[in-house]
Design a protein around this motif. Structure first.
Motif, short mmCIF file in Angstrom:
data_model
loop_
_atom_site.label_atom_id
_atom_site.label_comp_id
_atom_site.label_asym_id
_atom_site.label_seq_id
_atom_site.Cartn_x
_atom_site.Cartn_y
_atom_site.Cartn_z
N HIS A 15 31.38 -0.86 -10.35
CA HIS A 15 31.20 -2.29 -10.64
C HIS A 15 29.81 -2.71 -10.15
O HIS A 15 29.57 -2.89 -8.95
CB HIS A 15 32.28 -3.12 -9.93
CG HIS A 15 33.64 -2.88 -10.48
ND1 HIS A 15 34.29 -3.78 -11.31
CD2 HIS A 15 34.51 -1.82 -10.32
CE1 HIS A 15 35.49 -3.30 -11.63
NE2 HIS A 15 35.64 -2.12 -11.04
N ALA A 16 28.89 -2.85 -11.09
CA ALA A 16 27.51 -3.23 -10.79
C ALA A 16 26.78 -3.41 -12.11
O ALA A 16 27.31 -3.06 -13.18
CB ALA A 16 26.80 -2.16 -9.95
N VAL A 47 29.43 -13.86 -10.85
CA VAL A 47 30.65 -14.25 -11.56
C VAL A 47 31.70 -13.15 -11.41
O VAL A 47 32.78 -13.37 -10.86
CB VAL A 47 30.37 -14.52 -13.06
CG1 VAL A 47 31.69 -14.85 -13.78
CG2 VAL A 47 29.37 -15.66 -13.21
N SER A 48 31.34 -11.95 -11.87
CA SER A 48 32.29 -10.83 -11.83
C SER A 48 32.70 -10.48 -10.41
O SER A 48 33.85 -10.10 -10.17
CB SER A 48 31.67 -9.61 -12.51
OG SER A 48 31.32 -9.89 -13.85
N ASN A 49 31.76 -10.61 -9.47
CA ASN A 49 32.07 -10.24 -8.08
C ASN A 49 32.71 -11.37 -7.28
O ASN A 49 32.87 -11.26 -6.07
CB ASN A 49 30.83 -9.71 -7.36
CG ASN A 49 29.67 -10.69 -7.38
OD1 ASN A 49 29.40 -11.31 -8.40
ND2 ASN A 49 28.97 -10.80 -6.27
N PRO A 59 36.37 -7.60 0.03
CA PRO A 59 36.63 -8.99 0.40
C PRO A 59 35.39 -9.88 0.53
O PRO A 59 35.51 -11.10 0.42
CB PRO A 59 37.35 -8.86 1.76
CG PRO A 59 37.93 -7.48 1.75
CD PRO A 59 36.95 -6.64 0.97
N ILE A 60 34.21 -9.29 0.77
CA ILE A 60 33.03 -10.15 0.90
C ILE A 60 32.22 -10.21 -0.39
O ILE A 60 31.16 -10.83 -0.44
CB ILE A 60 32.13 -9.71 2.07
CG1 ILE A 60 31.60 -8.29 1.88
CG2 ILE A 60 32.85 -9.83 3.39
CD1 ILE A 60 30.58 -7.89 2.93
N GLY A 61 32.69 -9.54 -1.44
CA GLY A 61 32.10 -9.71 -2.76
C GLY A 61 30.77 -9.03 -2.99
O GLY A 61 30.07 -9.36 -3.95
N LYS A 62 30.40 -8.08 -2.13
CA LYS A 62 29.11 -7.41 -2.32
C LYS A 62 29.21 -6.32 -3.38
O LYS A 62 30.26 -5.73 -3.60
CB LYS A 62 28.62 -6.81 -0.99
CG LYS A 62 28.19 -7.86 0.03
CD LYS A 62 27.75 -7.24 1.34
CE LYS A 62 26.47 -6.47 1.18
NZ LYS A 62 25.98 -5.94 2.47
N VAL A 63 28.07 -6.06 -4.00
CA VAL A 63 27.96 -5.08 -5.08
C VAL A 63 27.08 -3.94 -4.60
O VAL A 63 26.09 -4.18 -3.88
CB VAL A 63 27.33 -5.77 -6.32
CG1 VAL A 63 27.17 -4.79 -7.47
CG2 VAL A 63 28.15 -6.98 -6.73
N PRO A 64 27.36 -2.68 -4.97
CA PRO A 64 28.39 -2.21 -5.90
C PRO A 64 29.72 -1.89 -5.22
O PRO A 64 29.80 -1.79 -4.00
CB PRO A 64 27.77 -0.92 -6.46
CG PRO A 64 26.97 -0.38 -5.30
CD PRO A 64 26.43 -1.59 -4.59
#
Length: 430
Positions: A15-16, A47-49, A59-64
């Motif tokens: 997911h990135a 948006v996606s994250n 839980p903190i929404g970081k990518v990837p």
């Protein structure tokens, strides 16, 4: 641990975005390892994250984030390690326990010393965090120290571990990639020729190029973002329902002790060594005013005044020549480079006057300068704190040489043509 036993592996889903340099670590490692890693389709940062599904994985929404049949893995280095270990006895981890240790060593070095300091230099300029010049100088100094260490190691080593590409090289190159692309200009990286050789060798390997594409180096350092972060409003102080009469307080009860006053008093700021020099007959501000206010007959008025004022015992004159003029092929990039140098020289404004000439009718342009410094040598604090200084060759002016003295006059008055060539621009530091 889930490993590839020769049977077909279910593809791991990353997911990135397709331009995320941290995602490149896993994608390149997967390419070398024969592991299937697919980028999720239509990933939209911000948006996606933020969806519940993504936040369940991180839980903190970081990518990837890597989605696997056995669960999710986040943090880019951990993802790259996981992908590498899906292949048993993967040469990306070397061929021995000590190789494994060295791979991990360089991954940590790349993250803490290279990637972190590139970010500390770059992100304030992009407006992500407040820009503070002292913090930038610290970041640049720390980055140079790390690159010097890496350069020394690569002087006798083609790769970081052993005689082939390992995960350490993948992580290091991906971290350098973003720096080279956005802020590490040729004038900066040329100080580290072995790092340059290493980087360009790696990014041109097919498995790297597949994801990084054709890498182009930054031509200039990003200017500081003009937008200032909004300041939180100070909360309104609650009004007192009823004004109470002030109580009389005895003076001796609130008066601090003398010892406390001494401890709390701010310590005097240490003086600049240049302020401790014997007085000079040349007053720098007087020369700067004369330079600024002379509109006609510059040679007869301003230059005559300069040489009448000049004190070789209290000041020194220096020619500077940019070492890498062959890189100055684009006019606006060259002008920005000189402007950046003058901006970073602001720390010496009280003790210096300078002229920078950009010479030529077309690239490559030559950059030459003249500087007047307080003292008989270039101030040490300028050499220590302004990294641009080492990008120039510095030559002390011999004022007993009439040819050099005339060259000084021509540079100060922006004589054109200068040494037989037209001026693209002339910039003054005063």
């Amino acid at each position: 641990m889930f490993v590839n036993d020769g049977s077909e592996l279910t593809a791991q889903v990353l997911h990135a975005t397709s331009t995320n340099k941290n995602a490149f670590k896993a994608l390149i490692a997967a390419e070398y390892s024969g592991v299937k890693v697919e980028l999720v389709k239509d990933f939209e940062p911000g948006v996606s994250n933020k969806t519940p599904e993504f936040l369940k994985m991180n839980p903190i929404g970081k990518v990837p984030v890597l989605e696997t049949p056995d669960g999710a893995v986040f943090e880019s280095n951990a993802i790259a390690r996981y992908v590498t270990r899906l292949k048993p006895d993967n040469p990306l981890y070397g061929s021995s326990i000590i190789d494994y240790g060295h791979v991990e060593q360089w991954i940590d070095f790349s993250t803490t010393e290279i990637d972190t300091n590139i970010g500390r230099w770059l992100y304030p300029r992009l407006g992500f965090v407040p820009y503070l010049p002292p913090s930038e100088e610290i970041a640049i100094s720390a980055l140079k120290r790390a690159l010097e260490a890496l350069n020394t190691y690569l002087a006798s080593n083609t790769y970081l571990v052993g005689h082939g590409i390992t995960l350490a090289d993948i992580v290091m190159t991906c971290n350098l990639f973003y720096g080279f692309k956005v802020i590490l200009t040729k004038s900066f990286t040329s100080q580290f020729p072995h790092v340059e050789r290493y980087f360009w060798t790696l990014v041109n390997q097919p498995n790297f190029q597949k994801f990084l594409g054709d890498v182009k180096q930054a031509e200039s350092i990003p200017p500081v973002a003009s937008k200032k972060p909004s300041q939180p409003k100070e909360p309104a102080k609650p009004q007192k329902a009823k004004e109470e009469p002030k109580k009389e307080v005895k003076t001796e009860e609130v008066k601090p002790k003398e010892e406390a006053e001494e401890e709390d008093a701010p310590k005097p700021k240490p003086k600049n060594p240049l302020d401790l020099l014997p007085p000079s007959k040349m007053i720098l501000d007087e020369w700067k005013r004369l330079y600024s206010n002379t509109k006609t007959n510059f040679r007869e008025v301003a230059m005559k005044g300069f040489w009448d004022m000049y004190d070789p015992e209290g000041y020194s004159l220096w020619f500077c020549d940019y070492k890498y003029n062959d890189e100055n092929t684009v006019s606006f990039v060259t002008l920005n480079k000189v402007s950046g140098f003058l901006q970073r020289m602001d720390l010496a404004r009280k003790y210096a006057f300078g002229k920078m000439l950009i010479i030529g009718s077309g690239g490559p342009f030559k950059v030459k300068g003249l500087w007047l410094f307080r003292g008989t040598e270039i101030p040490q604090f300028v050499l220590d704190e302004c990294y641009d200084m080492e990008l120039y060759e510095w030559t002390k002016v011999d004022i007993n040489d009439e040819a050099q003295k005339e060259r000084v006059s021509q540079m100060i008055e922006d004589a054109e043509p200068f040494e037989g060539e037209p001026l693209l621009d002339a910039k003054c530091f005063k």
